[in-house]
Design an enzyme around this catalytic site. Structure first.
Site, PDB file in Angstrom:
ATOM      1  N   SER A   4       0.862  -1.191   0.000  1.00 12.71           N
ATOM      2  CA  SER A   4       0.000   0.000   0.000  1.00 12.71           C
ATOM      3  C   SER A   4       0.897   1.239   0.000  1.00 12.71           C
ATOM      4  O   SER A   4       2.094   1.154   0.308  1.00 12.71           O
ATOM      5  CB  SER A   4      -0.848  -0.013   1.277  1.00 12.71           C
ATOM      6  OG  SER A   4      -1.483   1.230   1.476  1.00 12.71           O
ATOM      7  N   TYR A  23      -3.237  -0.744  10.123  1.00 14.95           N
ATOM      8  CA  TYR A  23      -3.111  -0.960   8.670  1.00 14.95           C
ATOM      9  C   TYR A  23      -1.734  -0.501   8.194  1.00 14.95           C
ATOM     10  O   TYR A  23      -1.045  -1.213   7.460  1.00 14.95           O
ATOM     11  CB  TYR A  23      -4.229  -0.208   7.957  1.00 14.95           C
ATOM     12  CG  TYR A  23      -4.309  -0.457   6.470  1.00 14.95           C
ATOM     13  CD1 TYR A  23      -4.967  -1.567   5.959  1.00 14.95           C
ATOM     14  CD2 TYR A  23      -3.716   0.427   5.564  1.00 14.95           C
ATOM     15  CE1 TYR A  23      -5.046  -1.794   4.585  1.00 14.95           C
ATOM     16  CE2 TYR A  23      -3.783   0.215   4.202  1.00 14.95           C
ATOM     17  CZ  TYR A  23      -4.455  -0.900   3.710  1.00 14.95           C
ATOM     18  OH  TYR A  23      -4.519  -1.107   2.353  1.00 14.95           O
TER      19      TYR A  23
HETATM   20  P1  NAP Z   1     -11.781  -5.273  -0.883  1.00 12.81           P
HETATM   21  O1  NAP Z   1     -12.670  -5.274  -2.067  1.00 12.81           O
HETATM   22  O2  NAP Z   1     -12.328  -5.010   0.470  1.00 12.81           O
HETATM   23  O3  NAP Z   1     -10.998  -6.643  -0.889  1.00 12.81           O
HETATM   24  C1  NAP Z   1     -10.428  -7.211   0.250  1.00 12.81           C
HETATM   25  C2  NAP Z   1     -10.487  -8.712   0.109  1.00 12.81           C
HETATM   26  O4  NAP Z   1      -9.863  -9.307   1.256  1.00 12.81           O
HETATM   27  C3  NAP Z   1     -11.928  -9.209   0.064  1.00 12.81           C
HETATM   28  O5  NAP Z   1     -12.061 -10.178  -0.951  1.00 12.81           O
HETATM   29  C4  NAP Z   1     -12.113  -9.834   1.431  1.00 12.81           C
HETATM   30  O6  NAP Z   1     -12.989 -10.940   1.461  1.00 12.81           O
HETATM   31  C5  NAP Z   1     -10.708 -10.309   1.751  1.00 12.81           C
HETATM   32  N1  NAP Z   1     -10.564 -10.507   3.186  1.00 12.81           N
HETATM   33  C6  NAP Z   1     -10.637  -9.564   4.152  1.00 12.81           C
HETATM   34  N2  NAP Z   1     -10.531 -10.136   5.361  1.00 12.81           N
HETATM   35  C7  NAP Z   1     -10.392 -11.479   5.138  1.00 12.81           C
HETATM   36  C8  NAP Z   1     -10.245 -12.597   5.981  1.00 12.81           C
HETATM   37  N3  NAP Z   1     -10.223 -12.483   7.312  1.00 12.81           N
HETATM   38  N4  NAP Z   1     -10.138 -13.819   5.421  1.00 12.81           N
HETATM   39  C9  NAP Z   1     -10.175 -13.968   4.062  1.00 12.81           C
HETATM   40  N5  NAP Z   1     -10.320 -12.945   3.220  1.00 12.81           N
HETATM   41  C10 NAP Z   1     -10.425 -11.710   3.753  1.00 12.81           C
HETATM   42  O7  NAP Z   1     -10.647  -4.167  -1.071  1.00 12.81           O
HETATM   43  P2  NAP Z   1      -9.440  -4.031  -2.087  1.00 12.81           P
HETATM   44  O8  NAP Z   1      -9.135  -2.594  -2.136  1.00 12.81           O
HETATM   45  O9  NAP Z   1      -9.678  -4.768  -3.345  1.00 12.81           O
HETATM   46  O10 NAP Z   1      -8.255  -4.721  -1.256  1.00 12.81           O
HETATM   47  C11 NAP Z   1      -7.346  -5.641  -1.813  1.00 12.81           C
HETATM   48  C12 NAP Z   1      -5.949  -5.384  -1.258  1.00 12.81           C
HETATM   49  O11 NAP Z   1      -5.491  -4.116  -1.729  1.00 12.81           O
HETATM   50  C13 NAP Z   1      -5.895  -5.306   0.268  1.00 12.81           C
HETATM   51  O12 NAP Z   1      -4.714  -5.940   0.733  1.00 12.81           O
HETATM   52  C14 NAP Z   1      -5.825  -3.817   0.530  1.00 12.81           C
HETATM   53  O13 NAP Z   1      -5.210  -3.520   1.750  1.00 12.81           O
HETATM   54  C15 NAP Z   1      -4.974  -3.397  -0.648  1.00 12.81           C
HETATM   55  N6  NAP Z   1      -5.006  -1.969  -0.969  1.00 12.81           N
HETATM   56  C16 NAP Z   1      -6.150  -1.380  -1.368  1.00 12.81           C
HETATM   57  C17 NAP Z   1      -6.129  -0.024  -1.672  1.00 12.81           C
HETATM   58  C18 NAP Z   1      -7.351   0.694  -2.137  1.00 12.81           C
HETATM   59  O14 NAP Z   1      -7.289   1.931  -2.281  1.00 12.81           O
HETATM   60  N7  NAP Z   1      -8.467   0.048  -2.375  1.00 12.81           N
HETATM   61  C19 NAP Z   1      -4.933   0.689  -1.579  1.00 12.81           C
HETATM   62  C20 NAP Z   1      -3.781   0.045  -1.168  1.00 12.81           C
HETATM   63  C21 NAP Z   1      -3.823  -1.285  -0.870  1.00 12.81           C
HETATM   64  P3  NAP Z   1     -14.595 -10.776   1.267  1.00 12.81           P
HETATM   65  O15 NAP Z   1     -14.748 -10.629  -0.221  1.00 12.81           O
HETATM   66  O16 NAP Z   1     -15.133 -12.034   1.794  1.00 12.81           O
HETATM   67  O17 NAP Z   1     -15.001  -9.568   2.027  1.00 12.81           O
END
Ligand code: NAP
Length: 262
Positions: free
Chosen positions: A154, A167
């Protein structure tokens, strides 16, 4: 250089957001997929309180429609024993060439008000599970003398962020772990790298995008002039999963519309 035909990729958190876009992009590049999530069926079937979106089964069907194989593994990443058990089930059935540690969670509160339970919940999923999966899937990669691990870091692998102390700590940890593993495993042909997405429109950032003060603070600071889409990130993962990146080790690749350059 970008052909993944014959490779099997495992993506955690593949139901929506960056994970889903990444899984589809890897399939488009030719890979077969193992989709790791919490539940295979749509939320209305499971009765779970889950953000709206597609089910893992839907994502698997979209991959199969592209002519690639897709299977689903369901296991919560917040429990080390559950993670180990599920990983061994996958390893019994698949030779995983590419591991994308994408799943992540976030809790928003000032440090002084962050409970230890919230701290642990974030660290368990964002860092401990990443370490375990790297260890478990990295072992056969090292034995075979090849493999690609892409961790999702991130901007908060570099910055402290606002009211997300666990985080930020977890994502700094992901960057450190990525470099430590690269130092150990580059010599046996395993690439360990990370991507650091900027501000991307997913469930993870729904609260920020709905915040009338934070949203304009963020969007006006992004040189590209807009938030990213999950698809903006997926190509960088394909690069780090493909032969094109064979000499790239321990790198944290920002995909942020220029945020870090500002
Ligand atoms: P998201 O749509 O909320 O995706 C997060 C995923 O992680 C979901 O599929 C969720 O499962 C899964 N997850 C969360 N807790 C879990 C657990 N205890 N066991 C198994 N699976 C779990 O958000 P996203 O933005 O695509 O996030 C993906 C990655 O990108 C993350 O590591 C996040 O920190 C990183 N990131 C995102 C951003 C941003 O701006 N969006 C920026 C930097 C980094 P469910 O589908 O079941 O909820």
């Amino acid at each position: 250089m970008f052909d993944l035909a014959g490779r099997t990729a495992l993506v955690t958190g593949a139901r929506g957001g960056i994970g889903r876009a990444t899984a589809l992009a890897l399939a488009d590049a030719g890979a077969d997929l193992v989709l790791w999530g919490r539940e295979a069926l749509p939320a209305q079937h499971s009765g779970a309180a889950r953000p709206a979106g597609q089910s893992l089964a839907d994502v698997a069907a979209q991959i199969q429609a592209r002519g690639r194989a897709a299977s689903v593994v369901c296991a919560d990443l917040d429990d080390a024993e559950v993670v180990r058990e599920a990983a061994h089930r996958v390893l019994d059935r698949h030779e995983v060439d590419i591991l994308v540690n994408n799943a992540g969670t976030i809790r928003r509160a000032p440090a002084a008000e962050t409970t230890y339970a919230d701290w642990r919940a974030v660290l368990d999923v964002n860092l401990d599970a990443v370490f375990l999966l790297c260890q478990l899937f990295g072992a056969p990669m090292r034995e075979r003398g090849g493999g690609k691990i892409v961790n999702v870091a991130s901007l908060l692998s570099f910055q402290g962020g606002v009211r997300v102390p666990a985080y930020a700590a977890s994502k700094h940890g992901v960057a450190g772990l990525t470099k430590a593993l690269a130092n150990e495993w580059a010599g046996v042909g395993v690439n360990v790298n990370a991507i650091a997405p900027g501000y991307i429109g997913t469930a993870n950032t729904a609260a920020l995008r709905a915040d009338p003060r934070r949203e304009p603070e963020i969007s006006t600071r992004i040189p590209a002039g807009r938030w990213g889409e999950p698809e903006d990130v997926a190509g960088a993962v394909v690069f780090l999963a493909a032969p094109a990146s064979d000499y790239v080790h321990g790198h944290v690749l920002v995909v942020d519309g220029g945020w870090m350059a500002r």
